[in-house]
Motif scaffolding. Structure first.
Motif, PDB file in Angstrom:
ATOM      1  N   ARG A 199      11.990  16.472  35.404  1.00  0.00           N
ATOM      2  CA  ARG A 199      13.267  16.301  35.464  1.00  0.00           C
ATOM      3  C   ARG A 199      13.915  15.314  34.202  1.00  0.00           C
ATOM      4  N   LEU A 200      12.942  14.670  33.766  1.00  0.00           N
ATOM      5  CA  LEU A 200      12.893  13.817  32.399  1.00  0.00           C
ATOM      6  C   LEU A 200      13.289  14.652  31.433  1.00  0.00           C
ATOM      7  N   ILE A 201      12.475  15.794  31.194  1.00  0.00           N
ATOM      8  CA  ILE A 201      12.679  16.903  30.175  1.00  0.00           C
ATOM      9  C   ILE A 201      13.998  17.467  30.278  1.00  0.00           C
ATOM     10  N   ALA A 202      14.508  17.864  31.504  1.00  0.00           N
ATOM     11  CA  ALA A 202      15.628  18.566  31.602  1.00  0.00           C
ATOM     12  C   ALA A 202      16.829  17.955  31.147  1.00  0.00           C
ATOM     13  N   TRP A 203      16.773  16.541  31.779  1.00  0.00           N
ATOM     14  CA  TRP A 203      17.909  15.818  31.520  1.00  0.00           C
ATOM     15  C   TRP A 203      18.027  15.650  29.723  1.00  0.00           C
ATOM     16  N   SER A 204      16.755  15.004  29.284  1.00  0.00           N
ATOM     17  CA  SER A 204      16.804  14.647  27.945  1.00  0.00           C
ATOM     18  C   SER A 204      16.944  16.011  27.191  1.00  0.00           C
ATOM     19  N   LEU A 205      16.472  17.090  27.371  1.00  0.00           N
ATOM     20  CA  LEU A 205      16.936  18.415  26.565  1.00  0.00           C
ATOM     21  C   LEU A 205      18.603  18.448  26.491  1.00  0.00           C
ATOM     22  N   LEU A 206      19.120  18.229  27.651  1.00  0.00           N
ATOM     23  CA  LEU A 206      20.555  18.564  27.645  1.00  0.00           C
ATOM     24  C   LEU A 206      21.384  17.746  26.759  1.00  0.00           C
ATOM     25  N   LEU A 207      20.960  16.354  26.967  1.00  0.00           N
ATOM     26  CA  LEU A 207      21.636  15.412  25.987  1.00  0.00           C
ATOM     27  C   LEU A 207      21.240  15.393  24.567  1.00  0.00           C
ATOM     28  N   THR A 208      19.804  15.658  24.430  1.00  0.00           N
ATOM     29  CA  THR A 208      19.406  16.261  23.071  1.00  0.00           C
ATOM     30  C   THR A 208      20.397  17.034  22.338  1.00  0.00           C
ATOM     31  N   LEU A 209      20.587  18.134  22.886  1.00  0.00           N
ATOM     32  CA  LEU A 209      21.284  19.181  22.508  1.00  0.00           C
ATOM     33  C   LEU A 209      22.841  18.732  22.052  1.00  0.00           C
ATOM     34  N   PHE A 210      23.387  17.996  23.294  1.00  0.00           N
ATOM     35  CA  PHE A 210      24.872  17.556  22.724  1.00  0.00           C
ATOM     36  C   PHE A 210      24.895  16.421  21.530  1.00  0.00           C
ATOM     37  N   LEU A 211      23.744  15.608  21.585  1.00  0.00           N
ATOM     38  CA  LEU A 211      23.502  14.402  20.579  1.00  0.00           C
ATOM     39  C   LEU A 211      23.100  15.248  19.167  1.00  0.00           C
ATOM     40  N   GLY A 212      22.525  16.169  19.095  1.00  0.00           N
ATOM     41  CA  GLY A 212      22.018  16.642  17.811  1.00  0.00           C
ATOM     42  C   GLY A 212      23.236  17.644  17.229  1.00  0.00           C
ATOM     43  N   LEU A 213      24.074  18.250  18.297  1.00  0.00           N
ATOM     44  CA  LEU A 213      25.224  19.199  17.606  1.00  0.00           C
ATOM     45  C   LEU A 213      26.452  18.148  17.056  1.00  0.00           C
ATOM     46  N   ALA A 214      26.470  16.970  18.056  1.00  0.00           N
ATOM     47  CA  ALA A 214      27.587  16.082  17.836  1.00  0.00           C
ATOM     48  C   ALA A 214      27.384  15.426  16.412  1.00  0.00           C
ATOM     49  N   THR A 215      26.153  15.009  16.103  1.00  0.00           N
ATOM     50  CA  THR A 215      25.674  14.405  15.074  1.00  0.00           C
ATOM     51  C   THR A 215      25.735  15.273  13.721  1.00  0.00           C
ATOM     52  N   ALA A 216      25.584  16.354  13.896  1.00  0.00           N
ATOM     53  CA  ALA A 216      25.618  17.366  12.897  1.00  0.00           C
ATOM     54  C   ALA A 216      26.860  17.561  12.417  1.00  0.00           C
ATOM     55  N   LEU A 217      27.598  17.737  13.544  1.00  0.00           N
ATOM     56  CA  LEU A 217      29.302  18.134  13.052  1.00  0.00           C
ATOM     57  C   LEU A 217      29.705  16.810  12.558  1.00  0.00           C
ATOM     58  N   ALA A 218      29.413  15.692  13.037  1.00  0.00           N
ATOM     59  CA  ALA A 218      30.155  14.391  12.440  1.00  0.00           C
ATOM     60  C   ALA A 218      29.900  14.278  10.936  1.00  0.00           C
ATOM     61  N   ARG A 219      28.520  14.732  10.620  1.00  0.00           N
ATOM     62  CA  ARG A 219      28.064  14.471   9.312  1.00  0.00           C
ATOM     63  C   ARG A 219      28.606  15.469   8.315  1.00  0.00           C
ATOM     64  N   LEU A 220      28.848  16.961   8.971  1.00  0.00           N
ATOM     65  CA  LEU A 220      29.587  17.788   8.059  1.00  0.00           C
ATOM     66  C   LEU A 220      31.031  17.760   7.931  1.00  0.00           C
ATOM     67  N   LEU A 221      31.408  17.319   9.325  1.00  0.00           N
ATOM     68  CA  LEU A 221      33.227  17.486   9.435  1.00  0.00           C
ATOM     69  C   LEU A 221      34.001  16.232   9.425  1.00  0.00           C
ATOM     70  N   GLY A 222      33.060  15.478   9.926  1.00  0.00           N
ATOM     71  CA  GLY A 222      33.727  14.049  10.392  1.00  0.00           C
ATOM     72  C   GLY A 222      33.909  13.312   8.800  1.00  0.00           C
ATOM     73  N   GLY A 223      35.051  12.631   8.805  1.00  0.00           N
ATOM     74  CA  GLY A 223      35.349  11.836   7.725  1.00  0.00           C
ATOM     75  C   GLY A 223      34.452  10.816   7.227  1.00  0.00           C
ATOM     76  N   PRO A 224      34.426   9.986   6.421  1.00  0.00           N
ATOM     77  CA  PRO A 224      33.616   9.052   5.812  1.00  0.00           C
ATOM     78  C   PRO A 224      33.066   8.057   6.846  1.00  0.00           C
ATOM     79  N   VAL A 225      33.881   7.623   7.841  1.00  0.00           N
ATOM     80  CA  VAL A 225      33.320   6.773   8.676  1.00  0.00           C
ATOM     81  C   VAL A 225      32.738   7.330   9.875  1.00  0.00           C
ATOM     82  N   LEU A 226      33.094   8.461  10.423  1.00  0.00           N
ATOM     83  CA  LEU A 226      32.152   9.195  11.290  1.00  0.00           C
ATOM     84  C   LEU A 226      30.803   9.726  10.648  1.00  0.00           C
ATOM     85  N   ALA A 227      30.847  10.340   9.728  1.00  0.00           N
ATOM     86  CA  ALA A 227      29.651  10.764   8.816  1.00  0.00           C
ATOM     87  C   ALA A 227      28.560   9.598   8.640  1.00  0.00           C
TER      88      ALA A 227
END
Lengths: 259, 252
Positions: free
Chosen positions: A67-95
């Motif tokens: 259960r720990l792995i399943a929930w973590s994996l889900l949240l990891t995917l979200f965080l990883g994608l959001a962080t990468a997008l923030a760095r690539l497309l977000g303005g200076p503050v978000l990046a």
């Protein structure tokens, strides 16, 4: 062609067996040398209690681990994608924020992050040890995943972004229909490695009293003094879990390759 | 020479656009230019003269520092929302084709019409097949772009831009990445387009094409429009020293 493939598979399997046998022998010899008295007969009951017909601590722990792995994996995917997008497309503050998160998480021990998440944030926001572990693991793996995503997105030729822009495609469409399909085969192997790390790192949740596999085994070992039997048993369980993940990853990789 | 087309209204109007890159290189110096509806305008000049930057500023891949860009009379600079909506109205053909390698030829042509223009799949596909027929690739709809030759890829890219039915087609050195034997097939399609009355702005190194295909020829050097007029006049009687030097180099 097919025959030689079969032969190669047989050789690899034989190699595995011999290696495992030698490893086992080494362990056995080592235990003899230290005068350790093996008692494997008690281990099966830790999985399933036949007398009372209910799950033993190890299977219960495995359930929590999954259960720990399943929930973590889900949240990891979200965080990883959001962080990468923030760095690539977000303005200076978000990046900048994304960068700060990445550097703090990547450069401090997970063990400390788990403690801080549970004992400090957990106390402030009142969440359980389980959710503290999910949060800490996801923050940790998400930081690494964001770098995998970012490198993949950057690896796609600039001309693809430009063509998508000129055709008027929206940013979500550009990512979903142009960039992601081209990077997915590239991203897959490092993502599989990350999932495998996550499975192993989940064992650290035992330090904040989440009753997952490792915590159950530690408690059992303290009660019964069957330390080696229990450690080797859960090592075997983690190994099986990860071999399953690898196999699943390889299967999906072949499908991605055909895209 | 085409005739009777110069009377169309202004499609693209550039007024004094300037662009300096972060390194300090000024790529465009107060460039003004009008492309009328139905007109084919060709841009030539030495490399580094700002030709490609000019196109990239028009289609929005680069931001201008100052000046005005109008499309059908509507100001695009300083209007992020409008600029965004007008992206598909400017059909860009790149030197490196930039086809989507994971999609089939047909899907390359239908993706944007479906997702951006909201067309039905069947409708987008029949239009795409029509366009493939037009560029001579009707039988290649199912192929992956990478399996095609450079000339075929560029014709697919051209059809992809046309599929959006843009107000103007922008060509950024469309034949520069092609093997010599494939240049002709791409130029032939472009010539057909020009003859049909498409509005086109073409940056090119193909002097033969520049000589006879356009309504108007522009010679750029060091970020400025140095000469502008009919192609035969330019090639036979260049008015400036810079144009003469350029012609000496390319005509041997």
């Amino acid at each position: 062609m097919n025959g030689s493939k079969k032969a190669a598979g047989l050789t690899a399997g034989l190699g595995w067996l011999i290696t495992m046998f030698l490893l086992g022998l080494l362990l056995f010899k080592g235990a003899l040398a230290t005068g350790y008295g093996w008692d494997w007969a008690r281990v099966p009951a830790f999985f399933f209690d036949w007398d009372r017909m209910r799950f033993g601590p190890l299977l219960k722990g495995l359930g929590v681990t999954c259960r720990l792995i399943a929930w973590s994996l889900l949240l990891t995917l979200f965080l990883g994608l959001a962080t990468a997008l923030a760095r690539l497309l977000g303005g200076p503050v978000l990046a900048g924020l994304a960068r700060l998160y990445l550097e703090i998480i990547r450069n401090t021990p997970l063990l400390v992050q788990l403690s801080v998440t549970y004992f400090i944030w957990g106390a402030v926001f009142d969440f359980s040890a389980f959710w503290a572990a999910v949060l800490a693991l996801s923050l940790f793996e998400g930081a690494y995943l964001s770098e995998i995503f970012r490198s993949g997105f950057l690896a796609v030729d600039q001309g693809q972004w430009q063509a998508a822009w000129c055709l008027g495609l929206s940013t979500p469409d550009t990512f979903g229909k142009i960039i992601l399909p081209q990077t997915a085969p590239m991203l897959w192997p490092p993502i599989c490695s990350l999932v495998i790390s996550l499975v192993k790192d989940s064992a650290l949740a035992s330090t904040i009293a989440v009753y997952e596999l490792t915590k159950e085994a530690r408690d059992l070992a303290a009660e019964t003094f069957l330390s080696f039997e229990l450690w080797l048993t859960i090592a075997g369980i983690y190994l099986s879990l990860n071999l399953l993940m690898s196999a699943l990853g390889a299967l999906l990789e072949r499908r991605l390759g055909r895209l | 020479m085409k005739s009777g087309k110069q009377n169309g209204g202004a499609c693209i109007e550039l007024r004094d656009i300037s662009k300096t890159f972060p390194g300090g290189h000024q790529a465009l110096k107060k460039v003004s230019l009008t492309v009328r509806r139905g007109q084919t305008v060709l841009v030539i000049g030495p490399s580094g003269s700002g030709k490609s930057t000019l196109l990239r500023c028009i289609c929005g891949l680069e931001e201008v520092d100052s000046g005005s860009i109008r499309l059908d009379g509507r100001e695009l600079t300083g209007q992020p929302g409008l600029r965004d909506r007008m992206r598909p109205e400017l059909g860009m053909v790149f030197q490196a084709f930039n086809l989507f390698p994971h999609l089939s030829v047909l899907e390359n042509l239908t993706l944007a019409p479906i997702r951006v223009r909201g067309r039905k799949k069947a409708e987008a596909e029949s239009l795409a097949r029509e366009l493939l027929l037009k560029v001579g690739l009707a039988d290649k709809a199912g192929a992956r772009p990478a399996q095609r030759s450079g000339g075929q890829q560029q014709r697919v890219a051209l059809a992809r831009a046309l599929a959006m039915n843009p107000k103007v087609m922008l060509f950024d050195e469309p034949t520069s990445a092609l093997d010599p034997e494939m240049i002709g097939e791409v130029l032939a399609v472009m010539r057909d387009l020009a003859d049909e009355g498409s509005t086109m702005l073409v940056v090119t190194h193909e002097i033969g094409f520049a000589r006879e295909a356009g309504d108007e020829l522009i010679f750029m050097d060091e970020g400025e429009i140095v000469e502008q007029g009919r192609a035969p006049d330019f090639f036979e009687r260049p008015r400036t020293e810079r144009a003469r030097l350029f012609l000496d180099k390319i005509l041997y």
